[in-house]
Write a protein that holds these residues in place. Structure first.
Motif, short mmCIF file in Angstrom:
data_model
loop_
_atom_site.label_atom_id
_atom_site.label_comp_id
_atom_site.label_asym_id
_atom_site.label_seq_id
_atom_site.Cartn_x
_atom_site.Cartn_y
_atom_site.Cartn_z
N MET A 178 1.13 -1.31 0.21
CA MET A 178 0.23 -0.02 0.06
C MET A 178 0.80 1.19 0.03
SD MET A 178 -2.72 1.14 2.77
CE MET A 178 -3.66 -0.22 2.64
N THR A 179 0.34 2.32 -0.78
CA THR A 179 1.30 3.34 -0.96
C THR A 179 1.10 4.14 0.38
OG1 THR A 179 0.94 3.53 -3.12
CG2 THR A 179 1.79 5.56 -2.20
N SER A 180 2.01 4.84 1.08
CA SER A 180 2.10 5.52 2.07
C SER A 180 1.29 7.03 1.82
CB SER A 180 3.62 6.39 2.37
OG SER A 180 3.65 7.23 3.32
N LEU A 181 0.63 7.17 2.92
CA LEU A 181 -0.45 8.37 2.77
C LEU A 181 0.48 9.70 3.39
CD1 LEU A 181 -3.48 6.95 4.37
CD2 LEU A 181 -3.69 7.89 2.03
N GLY A 182 1.14 10.30 2.24
CA GLY A 182 2.06 11.42 2.52
C GLY A 182 0.97 12.61 2.08
N PRO A 183 1.30 13.77 2.86
CA PRO A 183 0.99 14.93 2.98
C PRO A 183 0.47 15.55 1.75
CG PRO A 183 3.11 15.58 3.53
CD PRO A 183 2.99 13.99 3.45
N GLU A 184 1.21 15.17 0.43
CA GLU A 184 0.86 16.04 -0.50
C GLU A 184 -0.13 15.13 -1.42
OE1 GLU A 184 1.72 18.81 -1.43
OE2 GLU A 184 2.69 18.92 0.57
N LEU A 185 -0.02 13.89 -1.13
CA LEU A 185 -1.14 12.91 -1.90
C LEU A 185 -1.16 13.43 -3.52
CD1 LEU A 185 -4.10 13.19 0.52
CD2 LEU A 185 -2.34 11.15 0.17
N THR A 186 -0.02 13.03 -3.96
CA THR A 186 0.25 13.69 -5.46
C THR A 186 -0.35 12.55 -6.63
OG1 THR A 186 2.43 12.49 -5.50
CG2 THR A 186 2.43 14.67 -4.94
N VAL A 196 -6.93 6.53 -3.69
CA VAL A 196 -5.92 5.71 -4.32
C VAL A 196 -4.48 5.41 -3.43
CG1 VAL A 196 -4.21 6.14 -6.15
CG2 VAL A 196 -6.61 6.57 -6.57
N ALA A 197 -4.16 6.21 -2.66
CA ALA A 197 -2.88 5.87 -2.03
C ALA A 197 -3.50 4.61 -0.99
CB ALA A 197 -2.73 7.04 -0.76
N ALA A 198 -4.62 4.41 -0.54
CA ALA A 198 -5.07 3.15 0.23
C ALA A 198 -5.46 1.91 -0.51
CB ALA A 198 -6.40 3.61 1.14
N GLY A 199 -5.42 2.10 -2.01
CA GLY A 199 -5.31 1.08 -2.71
C GLY A 199 -6.63 0.88 -3.50
N PHE A 200 -7.65 1.89 -3.66
CA PHE A 200 -8.62 1.89 -4.37
C PHE A 200 -8.60 2.84 -5.74
CE2 PHE A 200 -9.75 0.96 0.08
CZ PHE A 200 -10.47 -0.16 0.07
N THR A 201 -9.40 2.24 -6.85
CA THR A 201 -9.55 3.19 -7.82
C THR A 201 -10.90 4.16 -7.50
OG1 THR A 201 -8.40 1.83 -9.50
CG2 THR A 201 -10.28 3.17 -10.31
N PRO A 206 -2.97 1.03 -8.97
CA PRO A 206 -2.21 0.03 -10.02
C PRO A 206 -2.84 -1.11 -9.95
CG PRO A 206 -0.42 1.06 -8.70
CD PRO A 206 -1.67 1.63 -8.13
N ARG A 207 -3.28 -1.92 -9.08
CA ARG A 207 -3.98 -3.17 -8.70
C ARG A 207 -5.03 -2.77 -7.49
NH1 ARG A 207 1.15 -4.12 -9.44
NH2 ARG A 207 1.74 -3.73 -7.16
N PRO A 208 -6.16 -2.39 -7.81
CA PRO A 208 -6.95 -1.83 -6.74
C PRO A 208 -7.83 -3.06 -6.29
CG PRO A 208 -7.94 -1.78 -9.01
CD PRO A 208 -6.47 -1.93 -9.16
N GLN A 209 -7.95 -2.64 -4.89
CA GLN A 209 -8.78 -3.51 -4.10
C GLN A 209 -10.20 -3.47 -4.47
OE1 GLN A 209 -8.20 -6.05 -2.11
NE2 GLN A 209 -9.23 -5.86 -0.03
N ALA A 210 -10.86 -2.39 -4.78
CA ALA A 210 -12.01 -2.32 -5.21
C ALA A 210 -12.00 -1.09 -5.92
CB ALA A 210 -12.91 -2.32 -4.23
N VAL A 211 -13.26 -0.71 -6.78
CA VAL A 211 -13.40 0.42 -7.38
C VAL A 211 -14.63 1.42 -6.59
CG1 VAL A 211 -14.33 1.66 -9.27
CG2 VAL A 211 -13.03 -0.10 -9.71
N ILE A 212 -14.29 2.56 -6.20
CA ILE A 212 -15.19 3.31 -5.44
C ILE A 212 -15.92 4.27 -6.48
CG2 ILE A 212 -15.49 5.28 -3.79
CD1 ILE A 212 -13.14 3.93 -2.31
N VAL A 213 -17.05 4.42 -6.65
CA VAL A 213 -17.99 5.32 -7.38
C VAL A 213 -18.40 6.42 -6.63
CG1 VAL A 213 -19.78 5.61 -9.00
CG2 VAL A 213 -18.40 3.53 -9.36
#
Length: 303
Positions: A1-9, A66-71, A32-39
């Motif tokens: 999982m990508t780190s939740l940095g302050p800029e969220l780029t 996205v930083a937490a792994g969701f599209t 890149p490899r989403p856990q799920a898709v949020i609409v």
């Protein structure tokens, strides 16, 4: 999982798809490899920018998710964004629901979808979400988040709407104050909807029978439901009473989770506590993606 940095780029891009001759637009942020898709479905008088406010990446649902792994696909609801001006094709709730299902299907095509789709809605967007979740086509949804809605209007919003109905030619300063109360809950350049405002299609003001219809549709929602009411909500009845009243409308949901977002006003996704709110609901999305259902007993189902 990508780190939740302050800029969220995370890269956020605008996409447009064709839905039977009508353009449907959305802001999309892809993992890149989403856990799920949020609409995500925005409320009234704004667009998908509500979920990715310009200049405030830390408040952005798209970047955080996205930083937490969701599209995330933040759809411009029917009559907003690219579909503005096509209201003649979206006069009925059924037409708008069909449009939304078709737009989401087209936007999901060709990309990884993980284990499924979760619907996340704010305010007027909750109407479309409840219609989709109660429709047979929504039976396979992972779950839904409904924020900024309720069953009973707050006395302040009732007075503001009555004032406007008596003289529709007037501006609506009291209604604006209700929607954006309190000012300190928002960054100064966000308060009042700066940077995300949009004209509302005509149908937004014609929901005379919605409350009765809402009860009927909510009873048919078969997936887990997360409900958020802001601490300083003044559009709908807030606090434990308001949340319990709203939760009671979802008897068919295997799990109903109630949450009061501390420090927030009605517009939870653009306030100072937006990151806290998004992280809280993303934990619920993760549980839904993992197949967590109701906990034993009544307390578990209505946690």
């Amino acid at each position: 999982m990508t780190s939740l940095g302050p800029e969220l780029t995370t890269a956020v891009r605008r996409e447009v798809v064709d839905v039977r001759g009508v353009p449907a637009s959305a802001l999309v942020a892809e993992a890149p490899r989403p856990q799920a898709v949020i609409v995500a479905l925005h409320g009234g008088a704004t667009t998908s920018a509500y979920f990715d406010h310009p200049g405030h990446p830390r408040l952005s649902l798209l970047r955080t998710a996205v930083a937490a792994g969701f599209t995330v696909i933040a759809l411009d609801r029917p009559g907003y964004g690219s579909s503005a001006g096509h209201e003649d094709r979206m006069r009925t709730p059924e037409q708008r629901t069909d449009f939304a299902f078709a737009a989401v299907e087209a936007l999901r095509e060709g990309r990884e979808n993980g284990v499924g789709v979760f619907l996340w809605a704010h305010s007027a967007g909750c109407e479309l979400t409840v219609r989709m979740a109660s429709d047979p086509r929504g039976a396979d949804l992972l779950g839904v988040e409904l924020a900024g809605m309720g069953r009973t209007h707050h006395p302040h919003s009732v007075r503001a709407m009555e004032e406007w109905r008596r003289d529709p030619t007037r501006t609506r300063p009291n209604l604006r104050r209700v929607l954006w109360h309190p000012p300190h809950a928002y960054p100064p350049d966000v308060h009042g909807g700066r940077g995300i405002g949009a004209a509302s299609p005509a149908y937004e003001g014609h929901r005379a029978n919605w409350q009765a219809e809402f009860e009927e549709l909510a009873a048919r929602v078969p997936v887990p439901v997360h409900l958020t009411v802001a601490e300083h909500e003044q559009v709908w009845l807030s606090g434990p009473e308001g949340l319990a009243d709203l939760a009671s409308l979802f008897p068919g949901a295997p799990r109903v989770v109630r949450h009061e977002q501390a420090g927030a006003g009605h517009n939870t996704s653009v306030g100072r506590t937006a990151l806290a709110y998004h992280l809280h609901v993303l934990a619920f999305v993760e549980e839904c993606a993992l197949g967590v259902r109701a906990l034993p007993g009544v307390e578990g189902r209505h946690g």
